[in-house]
Write a protein that holds these residues in place. Structure first.
Motif, short mmCIF file in Angstrom:
data_model
loop_
_atom_site.label_atom_id
_atom_site.label_comp_id
_atom_site.label_asym_id
_atom_site.label_seq_id
_atom_site.Cartn_x
_atom_site.Cartn_y
_atom_site.Cartn_z
N ASN A 115 0.89 -1.12 -0.04
CA ASN A 115 0.14 0.04 -0.04
C ASN A 115 0.87 1.07 0.12
OD1 ASN A 115 0.37 -0.83 3.04
ND2 ASN A 115 -0.30 1.23 3.01
N VAL A 116 0.37 2.33 -0.48
CA VAL A 116 1.13 3.74 -0.70
C VAL A 116 0.35 4.57 0.51
CG1 VAL A 116 1.22 5.74 -2.07
CG2 VAL A 116 1.17 3.44 -3.14
N LYS A 117 1.37 5.11 1.34
CA LYS A 117 1.06 5.94 2.57
C LYS A 117 1.81 7.28 2.51
CE LYS A 117 4.31 3.82 5.52
NZ LYS A 117 4.39 3.07 6.87
N LYS A 137 4.30 9.74 -0.93
CA LYS A 137 3.83 8.65 -1.40
C LYS A 137 5.03 7.50 -1.18
CE LYS A 137 0.70 10.19 -4.91
NZ LYS A 137 0.49 10.31 -6.00
N THR A 161 -3.97 2.65 -1.76
CA THR A 161 -3.94 3.53 -0.58
C THR A 161 -4.65 3.26 0.49
OG1 THR A 161 -5.79 4.81 -1.50
CG2 THR A 161 -3.63 5.64 -2.24
N ASP A 168 -5.51 5.42 2.71
CA ASP A 168 -6.23 6.73 3.20
C ASP A 168 -7.68 6.92 2.49
OD1 ASP A 168 -3.21 8.21 2.90
OD2 ASP A 168 -3.99 7.53 4.68
#
Ligand SMILES: *[C@@H]1O[C@H](CO)[C@@H](O)[C@H](O)[C@H]1NC(C)=O
Ligand SMILES: *[C@@H]1O[C@H](CO)[C@@H](O)[C@H](O)[C@H]1NC(C)=O
Ligand SMILES: *[C@@H]1O[C@H](CO)[C@@H](O)[C@H](O)[C@H]1NC(C)=O
Length: 192
Positions: free
Chosen positions: A39-41, A46, A179, A181
């Motif tokens: 996942n991208v955080k 990024k 993501t 988020d």
């Protein structure tokens, strides 16, 4: 009564569409041997976080997660994990300019967040920028195949004997879509 049936039906269609969309977004892979998810955080920075598990990572073996559309094993960017004859795990980054050739980077460009070996069960988490990084400015911002290589034996430190099958291709992974988020975004939209 009639109206409520219609609206229930409509809601079901909306929900189905929603779940289908979530489904088509590939953010993990698992088989008998390997489990990995990503996942991208960190919002604008990024950072791509990749969790990787190998359930039978015996001594003097290597395993890898590679990125690219080939052809075949050519032109792949790779993260390689190796285990010596103890529990020490070494992480490399590399590139395969052509089949059977692996150019290992002097310094790996991924950060190891944590790693553990419990018996032969490896669990490791690495991070890297989603965008351009490393000596080849490799980016995972665009969708690309992810290749899971269960591994082969270790010839010596940093020398990897060829793998013995079991390779899985996770087609067209769009890591940018993974993501953590999503919940926050929905909330922000509501406030606006
Ligand atoms: C685990 O790996 C070893 C070799 O590294 C192999 O001999 C053994 O059959 C594997 N076990 C399983 C359950 O796949
Ligand atoms: C490993 O690090 C990741 C990212 O920092 C974290 O989410 C995870 O909980 C950690 N796992 C363990 C076993 O410490
Ligand atoms: C990577 O990017 C840097 C900075 O933009 C550039 O100087 C360098 O030539 C690039 N290297 C490759 C291999 O594309």
């Amino acid at each position: 009564m009639h109206l409520s049936i219609v609206s229930t039906f409509a809601i079901s269609i909306v929900l189905c569409t929603l779940f289908q969309e979530v489904d088509s977004k590939v953010c993990s892979f698992e088989n008998e041997l390997i489990a990995t998810s990503w996942n991208v955080k960190n919002g604008e920075t990024k950072i791509l976080e990749i969790r990787f598990e190998h359930k039978n990572f015996t001594e003097n073996r290597w395993t890898s997660l590679a990125f690219g559309n080939g052809p075949g094993m050519n032109n792949l960017e790779a993260i390689i994990f190796s285990r010596g004859d103890d529990d020490t795990i070494t992480t490399y980054t590399a590139f395969t300019p052509k089949k059977k050739k692996v150019d290992v980077d002097d310094v790996a460009y991924v950060n190891v967040e944590n790693s553990s070996v419990n018996g032969n069960h490896l669990k490791i988490t690495v991070t890297r920028p989603l965008g351009s990084v490393g000596p080849r400015n490799h980016s995972l911002e665009k969708c690309v195949n992810w290749i899971v290589i269960p591994g082969g034996t270790l010839k010596s430190k940093g020398h990897f004997k060829k793998h013995h099958g079991g390779v899985e291709i996770v087609k067209n992974v769009c890591a940018a879509q993974c993501t953590s988020d999503i919940g926050k975004m929905v909330l922000t939209n509501r406030i606006h």
